[in-house]
Design a protein around this motif. Structure first.
Motif, PDB file in Angstrom:
ATOM      1  N   SER A 150       0.859  -1.188   0.000  1.00  0.00           N
ATOM      2  CA  SER A 150       0.000   0.000   0.000  1.00  0.00           C
ATOM      3  C   SER A 150       0.892   1.235   0.000  1.00  0.00           C
ATOM      4  O   SER A 150       1.819   1.335   0.812  1.00  0.00           O
ATOM      5  N   PRO A 151       0.674   2.191  -0.898  1.00  0.00           N
ATOM      6  CA  PRO A 151       1.573   3.354  -0.972  1.00  0.00           C
ATOM      7  C   PRO A 151       1.476   4.229   0.279  1.00  0.00           C
ATOM      8  O   PRO A 151       0.420   4.348   0.895  1.00  0.00           O
ATOM      9  N   ALA A 152       2.608   4.863   0.621  1.00  0.00           N
ATOM     10  CA  ALA A 152       2.649   5.867   1.681  1.00  0.00           C
ATOM     11  C   ALA A 152       2.820   7.235   1.034  1.00  0.00           C
ATOM     12  O   ALA A 152       3.447   7.367  -0.028  1.00  0.00           O
ATOM     13  N   LEU A 153       2.272   8.270   1.677  1.00  0.00           N
ATOM     14  CA  LEU A 153       2.263   9.611   1.119  1.00  0.00           C
ATOM     15  C   LEU A 153       2.971  10.573   2.062  1.00  0.00           C
ATOM     16  O   LEU A 153       2.656  10.621   3.253  1.00  0.00           O
ATOM     17  N   ALA A 154       3.920  11.345   1.528  1.00  0.00           N
ATOM     18  CA  ALA A 154       4.608  12.356   2.334  1.00  0.00           C
ATOM     19  C   ALA A 154       5.486  13.217   1.441  1.00  0.00           C
ATOM     20  O   ALA A 154       6.038  12.732   0.436  1.00  0.00           O
ATOM     21  N   ASP A 155       5.620  14.495   1.817  1.00  0.00           N
ATOM     22  CA  ASP A 155       6.567  15.418   1.177  1.00  0.00           C
ATOM     23  C   ASP A 155       6.381  15.498  -0.332  1.00  0.00           C
ATOM     24  O   ASP A 155       7.364  15.602  -1.079  1.00  0.00           O
ATOM     25  N   GLY A 156       5.137  15.427  -0.805  1.00  0.00           N
ATOM     26  CA  GLY A 156       4.883  15.517  -2.235  1.00  0.00           C
ATOM     27  C   GLY A 156       5.314  14.296  -3.020  1.00  0.00           C
ATOM     28  O   GLY A 156       5.425  14.345  -4.245  1.00  0.00           O
ATOM     29  N   ARG A 158       5.122   9.720  -3.369  1.00  0.00           N
ATOM     30  CA  ARG A 158       4.414   8.481  -3.074  1.00  0.00           C
ATOM     31  C   ARG A 158       5.452   7.367  -3.013  1.00  0.00           C
ATOM     32  O   ARG A 158       6.279   7.229  -3.923  1.00  0.00           O
ATOM     33  N   PHE A 159       5.407   6.579  -1.942  1.00  0.00           N
ATOM     34  CA  PHE A 159       6.403   5.537  -1.700  1.00  0.00           C
ATOM     35  C   PHE A 159       5.719   4.168  -1.754  1.00  0.00           C
ATOM     36  O   PHE A 159       4.683   3.956  -1.119  1.00  0.00           O
ATOM     37  N   ALA A 160       6.325   3.239  -2.496  1.00  0.00           N
ATOM     38  CA  ALA A 160       5.758   1.897  -2.603  1.00  0.00           C
ATOM     39  C   ALA A 160       6.859   0.891  -2.898  1.00  0.00           C
ATOM     40  O   ALA A 160       7.817   1.192  -3.625  1.00  0.00           O
ATOM     41  N   ALA A 161       6.707  -0.308  -2.347  1.00  0.00           N
ATOM     42  CA  ALA A 161       7.660  -1.391  -2.576  1.00  0.00           C
ATOM     43  C   ALA A 161       7.213  -2.226  -3.767  1.00  0.00           C
ATOM     44  O   ALA A 161       6.025  -2.479  -3.956  1.00  0.00           O
TER      45      ALA A 161
END
Length: 218
Positions: A150-156, A158-161
């Motif tokens: 599930s993606p994480a959102l921060a600092d403009g 999107r983070f995903a494995a």
């Protein structure tokens, strides 16, 4: 050859009709795949009555899809859920289907809604940004493996494995890669972001930490 009968009833005729009805029912079932979403009414605990063995089920809704397979998200008056027929679905509070977005792989990635958008991954290896009201694609970002994180959102960003052995950071607006960092292949856990760092536990059993700005370890 003669047919044995009981009380004037032809058993062979009965079996023949039953088989025809069963075959017809099977064909109708195959042509109309259905899935159900179910809610539960949660009551405050009571000290006067024993807890019920089964929950008090609320309304359930059926719609034409294969099994829901993600943790759903409730957002902006709708339920967002990924399904085994390669779709992200949006369902209203009364069970009305609002939209359905087709990918090229099963959607195990739990949706992450934010603002007017919802972000999620798919087994087709892509991270998606879709309009939460209409289901229209805004961008897609291709990786080298399945995305069940599930993606994480921060600092403009999107983070995903991805199962290709990388943690990706992409821009929220355009879906452009900012950086990628090595992690264990087949990682499906969701990253967490705090204090300018993104944390993730990978398939090798390690917890890893990267700077959100540039992906450097630490």
């Amino acid at each position: 050859m003669t047919h044995d009968t009981t009380a004037g009833v032809d058993l062979f005729a009965i079996l023949s009709v039953a088989r025809q009805k069963a075959a017809g029912s099977a064909e109708r079932f195959k042509s109309q795949p259905r899935a159900s979403l179910r809610s539960a009414l949660v009551a405050p605990p009571s000290t006067n009555k024993p807890a019920p063995r089964w929950p008090d089920w609320g309304p359930s809704w059926s719609f034409g899809t294969i099994s829901p397979i993600t943790t759903p998200a409730w957002y902006a008056g709708r339920l967002l859920v990924g399904t085994a027929d390669d779709r992200m679905q949006a369902v209203a509070e009364n069970g009305t289907k609002l939209w359905s977005f087709q990918t090229e792989g099963r959607v195990y990635s739990a949706p992450t809604p934010n603002g007017d958008d919802v972000f999620f991954g798919s087994d087709d290896g892509k991270l998606y940004r879709v309009d939460v009201d209409s289901g229209i694609l805004l961008w897609e970002f291709k990786t080298g493996g399945k995305i069940r994180s599930s993606p994480a959102l921060a600092d403009g960003k999107r983070f995903a494995a991805s199962w290709d052995g990388s943690l990706y950071a992409v821009t929220a607006e355009g879906g452009k890669q900012v950086w990628k960092a090595p992690i264990a292949p087949y990682t499906r856990t969701a990253p967490a972001v705090s204090g300018g760092r993104v944390f993730i536990g990978d398939e090798s059993g390690h917890m890893r930490s990267f700077q959100t700005a540039d992906g450097q370890a630490g």
